[in-house]
Scaffold this motif. Structure first.
Motif, PDB file in Angstrom:
ATOM      1  N   PRO A 198       0.732  -1.205   0.040  1.00  0.00           N
ATOM      2  CA  PRO A 198       0.074   0.210   0.091  1.00  0.00           C
ATOM      3  C   PRO A 198       0.078   1.454   0.057  1.00  0.00           C
ATOM      4  O   PRO A 198       1.427   1.636   1.005  1.00  0.00           O
ATOM      5  N   ILE A 199       0.302   2.111  -0.589  1.00  0.00           N
ATOM      6  CA  ILE A 199       1.271   3.068  -0.387  1.00  0.00           C
ATOM      7  C   ILE A 199       1.718   3.925   0.400  1.00  0.00           C
ATOM      8  O   ILE A 199       2.550   4.662   0.815  1.00  0.00           O
ATOM      9  N   ALA A 200       0.489   4.072   1.495  1.00  0.00           N
ATOM     10  CA  ALA A 200       0.589   4.429   2.448  1.00  0.00           C
ATOM     11  C   ALA A 200       1.147   4.278   3.742  1.00  0.00           C
ATOM     12  O   ALA A 200       2.396   4.833   4.264  1.00  0.00           O
ATOM     13  N   LYS A 201       1.738   2.960   3.121  1.00  0.00           N
ATOM     14  CA  LYS A 201       2.535   2.171   3.517  1.00  0.00           C
ATOM     15  C   LYS A 201       4.461   2.274   3.646  1.00  0.00           C
ATOM     16  O   LYS A 201       4.575   2.428   3.807  1.00  0.00           O
ATOM     17  N   MET A 202       5.023   2.600   1.971  1.00  0.00           N
ATOM     18  CA  MET A 202       5.794   2.747   1.281  1.00  0.00           C
ATOM     19  C   MET A 202       5.710   4.128   2.510  1.00  0.00           C
ATOM     20  O   MET A 202       7.170   4.194   2.247  1.00  0.00           O
ATOM     21  N   GLU A 203       5.119   5.169   1.933  1.00  0.00           N
ATOM     22  CA  GLU A 203       5.291   6.203   2.635  1.00  0.00           C
ATOM     23  C   GLU A 203       5.652   6.176   4.018  1.00  0.00           C
ATOM     24  O   GLU A 203       6.710   6.879   3.917  1.00  0.00           O
ATOM     25  N   GLN A 204       5.050   5.880   4.843  1.00  0.00           N
ATOM     26  CA  GLN A 204       5.635   5.431   6.181  1.00  0.00           C
ATOM     27  C   GLN A 204       6.357   4.738   6.091  1.00  0.00           C
ATOM     28  O   GLN A 204       7.781   5.342   6.975  1.00  0.00           O
ATOM     29  N   ILE A 205       7.250   4.249   5.739  1.00  0.00           N
ATOM     30  CA  ILE A 205       9.086   3.646   5.653  1.00  0.00           C
ATOM     31  C   ILE A 205       9.386   4.714   5.461  1.00  0.00           C
ATOM     32  O   ILE A 205      10.630   4.808   6.195  1.00  0.00           O
ATOM     33  N   ILE A 206       9.308   5.237   4.123  1.00  0.00           N
ATOM     34  CA  ILE A 206      10.379   6.542   3.526  1.00  0.00           C
ATOM     35  C   ILE A 206      10.054   7.616   4.733  1.00  0.00           C
ATOM     36  O   ILE A 206      11.571   7.262   4.923  1.00  0.00           O
ATOM     37  N   GLN A 207       9.138   7.586   5.170  1.00  0.00           N
ATOM     38  CA  GLN A 207       9.758   9.126   6.270  1.00  0.00           C
ATOM     39  C   GLN A 207      10.135   8.171   7.558  1.00  0.00           C
ATOM     40  O   GLN A 207      10.758   8.959   8.239  1.00  0.00           O
ATOM     41  N   GLU A 208       9.450   7.590   8.240  1.00  0.00           N
ATOM     42  CA  GLU A 208      10.412   7.260   9.763  1.00  0.00           C
ATOM     43  C   GLU A 208      11.728   6.165   9.530  1.00  0.00           C
ATOM     44  O   GLU A 208      12.107   6.751  10.084  1.00  0.00           O
ATOM     45  N   ARG A 209      11.841   5.546   8.480  1.00  0.00           N
ATOM     46  CA  ARG A 209      13.024   5.276   8.551  1.00  0.00           C
ATOM     47  C   ARG A 209      14.255   6.121   7.446  1.00  0.00           C
ATOM     48  O   ARG A 209      15.202   6.655   7.051  1.00  0.00           O
TER      49      ARG A 209
END
Length: 187
Positions: free
Chosen positions: A57-68
């Motif tokens: 999911p796009i939201a999951k990828m966005e979260q990983i990009i931001q958090e990591r």
């Protein structure tokens, strides 16, 4: 995790049609690696994992990009680029890949980068020309890949850039920089 476990894990995260693409990239990466003097084992490993996050999911990828704290600049560009950056992180942290060359080949398989390694080039080009790919100009890129890795990759980037221009889409700057760097390398 052994090769077979990794393959099953990656395969379970995508539709069968995408898995066929991954298999094509795996086989093509090995061929290109052997043709141009790169390690076929590393090429295959990067190919197995190159699209691991493609259907997340796009939201999951966005979260990983931001958090990591991955490349935040990607968030202002086409979401189709995000899976490569996330895949890089997943390969290292969930699949235990420690080889930086393999991780970079995963990370830059969609965009390219300045100073691409031979492994980067092999995996990126394999993604363009695997047997299941059909787009205008792919046969010419395949022909170029018989003798010249860099020329074939330049033709691949040209195809992507032309397609994006035709559609009126933004072009990720790293792709333009990668193309220009390959042209400089050639001269």
């Amino acid at each position: 995790m052994n090769r077979e476990q990794m393959i099953e894990s990656v395969r379970s995260q995508m539709p069968e049609k995408r898995w066929k693409h991954v298999e094509g990239v795996m086989a093509t990466s090995i061929i290109l690696a052997e043709r141009f003097g790169e390690d076929p084992v590393k090429a295959e490993l990067a190919a197995i994992l190159h699209d691991v996050a493609k259907f997340w999911p796009i939201a999951k990828m966005e979260q990983i990009i931001q958090e990591r704290q991955l490349d935040q600049g990607l968030l202002t560009h086409d979401k189709a680029l995000w899976h490569a950056e996330v895949g890089y992180w997943v390969a290292e942290h969930e699949y235990g890949v420690k080889d930086q060359d393999v991780l970079d080949a995963i990370r830059y398989h969609t965009s390219g980068r300045v100073g691409m390694t031979k492994l980067d080039k092999v995996v990126c080009l394999a993604d363009y020309i695997e047997p299941g790919r059909e787009f205008p100009g792919v046969e010419r890129i395949r022909e170029l890949s018989e003798t010249n890795l860099e020329q074939a990759l330049i033709a691949g980037f040209d195809s992507t850039i032309s397609f994006l221009v035709e559609k009126g889409n933004r072009i990720y700057p790293l792709t333009v920089e990668a193309r220009n760097d390959l042209i400089e390398e050639k001269n």
